[in-house]
Design an enzyme around this catalytic site. Structure first.
Site, PDB file in Angstrom:
ATOM      1  CB  SER A  25       3.869  -3.783 -10.855  1.00  0.00           C
ATOM      2  OG  SER A  25       3.150  -4.797 -10.173  1.00  0.00           O
ATOM      3  CG  ASP A  26      -1.752  -0.437  -8.979  1.00  0.00           C
ATOM      4  OD1 ASP A  26      -1.174   0.583  -8.549  1.00  0.00           O
ATOM      5  OD2 ASP A  26      -2.873  -0.793  -8.591  1.00  0.00           O
ATOM      6  CD  GLN A  27      -0.518  -6.388  -3.658  1.00  0.00           C
ATOM      7  OE1 GLN A  27      -0.311  -5.760  -2.635  1.00  0.00           O
ATOM      8  NE2 GLN A  27       0.075  -7.545  -3.927  1.00  0.00           N
TER       9      GLN A  27
END
Length: 204
Positions: free
Chosen positions: A80-82
């Site tokens: 995941s990445d934001q």
């Protein structure tokens, strides 16, 4: 007659791995009550020239999941990445107080889209799915004193856009619009549940 509970499929025997060292994602995934291991992905997170925030977040989520899956091919791996999207400009983790001040000054009174990307990969089965949860956040017109007080108390220097909404950062905001309540914290659990089920991991 066989009891209904005996007809349930057996839990997956595949290990579940979170391809992240983020304490926020670790806490969120722990809510599902599944055993998992956290493994640090070895990925260069430098944005490509002209790369849009959503594209950056999605690329990094996929690269993180694939990177860890290469080292653990039998496991189901979550990446995941934001990235905070301020009118098309990516804002990442500030790292320092000065950068956090600059970020929040730019975001006050603005609508910022937090692009939280998710990828689930199992190399052994060839499974791969990815998605992105866009969370629209309207910031209050914050004073410099409010920004300083918030940063000194919360120290959210490891949060994209300096906004730690699960803590005091909620006081920075006017409104949050999203369809996956945990996405803003860093891991969209509704999407995560859907994808790991599709990968063969039983949750309930």
């Amino acid at each position: 007659m066989t009891p209904a509970s005996d007809t349930l499929p057996p839990p997956s025997t595949r290990a579940l791995i979170l391809g992240s060292t983020s304490r926020y994602r670790h806490e969120l995934l722990s809510r599902l009550g599944l055993p998992f291991e956290a493994v640090a992905p070895q990925v260069d997170e430098t944005p490509h020239p002209g790369e849009a925030p959503a594209a950056l977040a999605l690329r990094l989520a996929i690269e993180k999941a694939r990177n860890v899956a290469q080292r653990h091919p039998q496991a189901v791996v979550i990446g995941s990445d934001q990235v905070a999207d301020l009118h098309g400009e990516p804002l990442g983790k500030p790292g320092t107080h000065e950068r956090a001040v600059a970020q929040l000054r730019r975001m006050r009174g603005q609508t910022v889209v937090f692009q939280t990307a998710l990828a689930v990969v199992c190399q052994a089965t060839g499974f791969e799915q990815h998605d992105i949860a866009a969370v629209r956040v309207v910031f209050r017109d914050l004073s410099d004193d409010e920004i300083e007080h918030y940063l000194r108390k919360e120290q959210p220097y490891d949060c994209a856009g300096s906004a730690k909404s699960e803590g005091l950062g909620i006081a920075l905001l006017e409104r949050i619009d999203n369809d996956d309540p945990t996405a803003l914290v860093g891991l969209p659990l509704i999407r995560t549940c859907r994808m790991v089920r599709a990968a063969g991991v039983q949750i309930l």
